[in-house]
Design a protein around this motif. Structure first.
Motif, PDB file in Angstrom:
ATOM      1  N   LEU A 153       0.876  -1.168   0.000  1.00  0.00           N
ATOM      2  CA  LEU A 153       0.000   0.000   0.000  1.00  0.00           C
ATOM      3  C   LEU A 153       0.914   1.219   0.000  1.00  0.00           C
ATOM      4  N   LEU A 154       0.825   2.043  -1.036  1.00  0.00           N
ATOM      5  CA  LEU A 154       1.806   3.115  -1.193  1.00  0.00           C
ATOM      6  C   LEU A 154       1.136   4.483  -1.309  1.00  0.00           C
ATOM      7  N   SER A 155       1.806   5.468  -0.749  1.00  0.00           N
ATOM      8  CA  SER A 155       1.316   6.840  -0.815  1.00  0.00           C
ATOM      9  C   SER A 155       1.436   7.367  -2.242  1.00  0.00           C
ATOM     10  N   SER A 156       0.482   8.174  -2.658  1.00  0.00           N
ATOM     11  CA  SER A 156       0.558   8.806  -3.981  1.00  0.00           C
ATOM     12  C   SER A 156       1.660   9.866  -4.010  1.00  0.00           C
ATOM     13  N   GLU A 157       2.099  10.290  -2.820  1.00  0.00           N
ATOM     14  CA  GLU A 157       3.153  11.292  -2.714  1.00  0.00           C
ATOM     15  C   GLU A 157       4.471  10.616  -2.346  1.00  0.00           C
ATOM     16  N   HIS A 158       5.538  10.967  -3.047  1.00  0.00           N
ATOM     17  CA  HIS A 158       6.870  10.456  -2.713  1.00  0.00           C
ATOM     18  C   HIS A 158       7.389  11.239  -1.520  1.00  0.00           C
ATOM     19  N   ARG A 159       7.278  10.622  -0.332  1.00  0.00           N
ATOM     20  CA  ARG A 159       7.683  11.272   0.908  1.00  0.00           C
ATOM     21  C   ARG A 159       8.237  10.209   1.848  1.00  0.00           C
ATOM     22  N   PRO A 160       9.069  10.595   2.815  1.00  0.00           N
ATOM     23  CA  PRO A 160       9.709   9.607   3.679  1.00  0.00           C
ATOM     24  C   PRO A 160       8.705   8.862   4.559  1.00  0.00           C
ATOM     25  N   MET A 161       9.085   7.642   4.957  1.00  0.00           N
ATOM     26  CA  MET A 161       8.308   6.875   5.924  1.00  0.00           C
ATOM     27  C   MET A 161       8.202   7.652   7.232  1.00  0.00           C
ATOM     28  N   LYS A 162       7.040   7.584   7.861  1.00  0.00           N
ATOM     29  CA  LYS A 162       6.852   8.247   9.148  1.00  0.00           C
ATOM     30  C   LYS A 162       5.786   7.500   9.936  1.00  0.00           C
ATOM     31  N   ILE A 163       6.131   7.127  11.180  1.00  0.00           N
ATOM     32  CA  ILE A 163       5.157   6.487  12.065  1.00  0.00           C
ATOM     33  C   ILE A 163       4.566   7.572  12.960  1.00  0.00           C
ATOM     34  N   ASN A 164       3.251   7.773  12.853  1.00  0.00           N
ATOM     35  CA  ASN A 164       2.551   8.751  13.683  1.00  0.00           C
ATOM     36  C   ASN A 164       1.074   8.366  13.753  1.00  0.00           C
ATOM     37  N   ARG A 165       0.259   9.240  14.284  1.00  0.00           N
ATOM     38  CA  ARG A 165      -1.166   8.930  14.420  1.00  0.00           C
ATOM     39  C   ARG A 165      -1.791   8.585  13.074  1.00  0.00           C
ATOM     40  N   ALA A 166      -1.404   9.330  12.040  1.00  0.00           N
ATOM     41  CA  ALA A 166      -1.970   9.076  10.713  1.00  0.00           C
ATOM     42  C   ALA A 166      -1.670   7.650  10.241  1.00  0.00           C
ATOM     43  N   THR A 167      -0.515   7.099  10.637  1.00  0.00           N
ATOM     44  CA  THR A 167      -0.185   5.714  10.289  1.00  0.00           C
ATOM     45  C   THR A 167      -1.238   4.770  10.850  1.00  0.00           C
ATOM     46  N   PHE A 168      -1.570   4.922  12.127  1.00  0.00           N
ATOM     47  CA  PHE A 168      -2.564   4.047  12.759  1.00  0.00           C
ATOM     48  C   PHE A 168      -3.945   4.249  12.124  1.00  0.00           C
ATOM     49  N   GLU A 169      -4.250   5.488  11.750  1.00  0.00           N
ATOM     50  CA  GLU A 169      -5.537   5.757  11.096  1.00  0.00           C
ATOM     51  C   GLU A 169      -5.617   5.045   9.745  1.00  0.00           C
ATOM     52  N   ARG A 170      -4.526   5.091   8.983  1.00  0.00           N
ATOM     53  CA  ARG A 170      -4.552   4.453   7.661  1.00  0.00           C
ATOM     54  C   ARG A 170      -4.581   2.931   7.772  1.00  0.00           C
ATOM     55  N   ALA A 208      -2.819   3.728  20.691  1.00  0.00           N
ATOM     56  CA  ALA A 208      -1.559   3.484  19.977  1.00  0.00           C
ATOM     57  C   ALA A 208      -0.729   4.758  19.863  1.00  0.00           C
ATOM     58  N   THR A 209      -1.402   5.880  19.619  1.00  0.00           N
ATOM     59  CA  THR A 209      -0.705   7.168  19.509  1.00  0.00           C
ATOM     60  C   THR A 209      -0.076   7.552  20.850  1.00  0.00           C
ATOM     61  N   PHE A 210      -0.808   7.307  21.926  1.00  0.00           N
ATOM     62  CA  PHE A 210      -0.312   7.578  23.277  1.00  0.00           C
ATOM     63  C   PHE A 210       0.930   6.725  23.579  1.00  0.00           C
ATOM     64  N   ILE A 211       0.874   5.429  23.244  1.00  0.00           N
ATOM     65  CA  ILE A 211       2.003   4.524  23.510  1.00  0.00           C
ATOM     66  C   ILE A 211       3.215   4.924  22.667  1.00  0.00           C
ATOM     67  N   LEU A 212       2.977   5.291  21.402  1.00  0.00           N
ATOM     68  CA  LEU A 212       4.076   5.737  20.544  1.00  0.00           C
ATOM     69  C   LEU A 212       4.772   6.944  21.157  1.00  0.00           C
ATOM     70  N   GLY A 213       3.991   7.907  21.645  1.00  0.00           N
ATOM     71  CA  GLY A 213       4.574   9.102  22.252  1.00  0.00           C
ATOM     72  C   GLY A 213       5.406   8.767  23.478  1.00  0.00           C
ATOM     73  N   LYS A 214       4.893   7.852  24.306  1.00  0.00           N
ATOM     74  CA  LYS A 214       5.641   7.426  25.488  1.00  0.00           C
ATOM     75  C   LYS A 214       6.948   6.730  25.091  1.00  0.00           C
ATOM     76  N   TRP A 215       6.858   5.842  24.094  1.00  0.00           N
ATOM     77  CA  TRP A 215       8.033   5.057  23.695  1.00  0.00           C
ATOM     78  C   TRP A 215       9.077   5.930  23.012  1.00  0.00           C
TER      79      TRP A 215
END
Length: 499
Positions: free
Chosen positions: A227-244, A328-335
């Motif tokens: 599953l790939l983004s239509s935009e060429h941009r770097p990988m990033k784990i954040n809230r939007a990742t969990f939403e997608r 998940a977003t809360f745990i990511l921030g803590k970690w």
């Protein structure tokens, strides 16, 4: 090769493609003429058609050999790959029609849509089924469940002429920007960039963005998709990742979808393009039991537990998509900011972040499920490749990054091991047979642990011992080790989630 043999092969390829529902009889003349053009043939002689048991890849090989013999293309890998893809593109509908068919079938059932697209990707030879069949693949029992071991033999080796031309060619072309960009759809390719004429992608709206679904050309497991983004941009784990990720499995509940980590060493091979990997497969980690449930005080609708797995995994479950994303977003921030020097976990070196997460989403029953694999990419003089990376004593088996697929329990091992394991097999039966120096210590261990090695059991012994090595690879990659010290350290992190 005679022209009449080529005409026969073209007809056989057309019949195979009709049988595979890539085209109908009405398309026959058009497709035939397109292939004639690619092979620089001005006419077609009707043949006494003879059916063939050859596969589509084998028929393509015949046509490519003809093109090389007639000097239509150079006898180098890139030219041959380009022609194979161009020939198969003649049988494919345009992207609009394929997307329309996909979503028509989706209205019946999501699995009907992916079944259609997966079959299309195999029938069009985009998924390289003949090459994938060369891979060595088996399961091996471990304390963590049945692991998958794969020796990757599917990708064709570049010939000397190909390598020479790649060295000589100045790579000034910046289109597509990488092999994952959506612009690869239908791209002819060139030296240094794969042929993609027969490549198709499905548009999938996610989180108010356009993403695209495709399959891996060299699938490592059933329906291995990207599953790939239509935009060429770097990988990033954040809230939007969990939403997608949760949004995708909500649309396709028979698939899992996960992301590689977003930093080097613990990330995947392509960090420059935001993308995820999924499929219709249950890995050993998916089946792993939970060994330590714990509450998340701030998220009462979310159940949480530590998973019995060599990497450090938190499993979250909830019927509420919003609540599990919040947790998940809360745990990511803590970690991201967590430190425990007693077990070598340090979040930052100056401005460089070391902590991140490899997340995997799925639907289990009526609940969303998120597995969060805690990762850290810090290095030291003792472990220059990474503290939580395969250590040097297992590099003779696996040295590369442990990304999403391997973290879930599928080893992708280098092709050199086919030959080297054969040498080890011979050595165990006959000690005078040579074996590579970097395997000597391992071979000595195998001999010490198995007093009766013979031709009947040597294959099974090597398979078991290779599985043990992969377990070590996974254990090295875990930030909290599966021992008393590691378990206590893991619980210390858990307590911070409820402070």
């Amino acid at each position: 090769m005679l022209s009449e043999d080529v005409f026969q092969t073209i007809d056989q390829l057309i019949e195979k493609s009709i049988a595979n529902k890539l085209m109908t009889r009405l398309d026959q003349r058009y497709v035939r003429n397109q292939i004639l053009g690619l092979l620089k043939l001005d006419s077609f002689d009707e043949t006494n058609y003879q059916s063939s048991n050859e596969t589509v890849p084998a028929l393509l090989d015949t046509l490519v050999t003809y093109a090389v013999d007639k000097n239509i293309i150079d006898n180098i890998l890139s030219d041959k790959e380009i022609l194979r893809a161009q020939i198969m593109n003649c049988f494919l509908s345009n992207p609009t029609e394929i997307n329309q068919t996909f979503y028509q079938k989706y209205q019946v059932h999501p699995q009907a849509a992916t079944d259609y697209f997966y079959k299309l990707s195999k029938s069009s030879n985009y998924i390289q089924t003949d090459r994938i069949a060369k891979n060595i693949h088996y399961k091996v029992a471990s304390p963590y469940g049945d692991l998958d071991i794969t020796i990757n033999l599917s990708k064709p080796e570049k010939d000397l002429e190909q390598l020479k031309k790649e060295r000589e060619m100045k790579q000034t072309i910046q289109y597509p920007q990488c092999v994952l960009c959506a612009e690869n759809e239908g791209y002819i390719g060139h030296i240094g960039h794969p042929a993609r004429s027969n490549h198709r992608i499905i548009e999938v709206p996610l989180d108010e963005e356009i993403w695209f679904l495709q399959y891996s050309p060299y699938v490592y497991y059933n329906e291995h998709c990207i599953l790939l983004s239509s935009e060429h941009r770097p990988m990033k784990i954040n809230r939007a990742t969990f939403e997608r990720l949760t949004g995708f499995v909500e649309k396709f509940p028979h698939y899992f979808m996960g992301s590689n980590a977003d930093i080097p060493i613990v990330g995947g091979s392509i960090l420059a393009h935001d993308h995820y990997q999924g499929g219709h497969y249950a890995f050993a980690m998916t089946k792993a039991k939970e060994k330590y449930p714990f509450p998340l005080a701030t998220f009462p609708t979310v159940s949480a537990s530590i998973v019995n797995w060599p990497l450090s995994v938190l499993r979250l479950r909830s019927q509420s998509k919003k609540d599990i994303i919040d947790a998940a977003t809360f745990i990511l921030g803590k970690w991201r900011n967590y430190n425990d020097p007693s077990v070598e976990i340090i979040a930052y070196s100056a401005e460089t972040n070391h902590n991140t997460i490899t997340p995997i989403a799925r639907i289990r029953g009526q609940q969303f499920e998120l597995d969060l694999i805690l990762r850290n990419n810090r290095t030291t003089s003792t472990y220059p490749y990474g503290i939580f990376h395969p250590h040097e004593d297992v590099h003779h088996i696996k040295k590369e990054n442990i990304g999403l697929i391997e973290a879930m329990g599928l080893a992708v091992l280098p092709p050199r091991l086919k030959k080297e394991l054969g040498e080890i097999r011979a050595h165990l039966s006959n000690p005078k047979s040579p074996v590579a120096s970097y395997h000597q210590s391992w071979v000595s261990q195998i001999k010490a642990q198995h007093s009766d090695i013979n031709e009947q059991n040597v294959e099974q012994i090597i398979s078991q011992e290779l599985g043990k090595k992969f377990v070590r690879v996974l254990e090295d990659s875990g930030v909290f080790k599966s021992n008393l010290e590691g378990n206590e350290a893991f619980k210390r992190f858990i307590r911070t989630l409820n402070e």
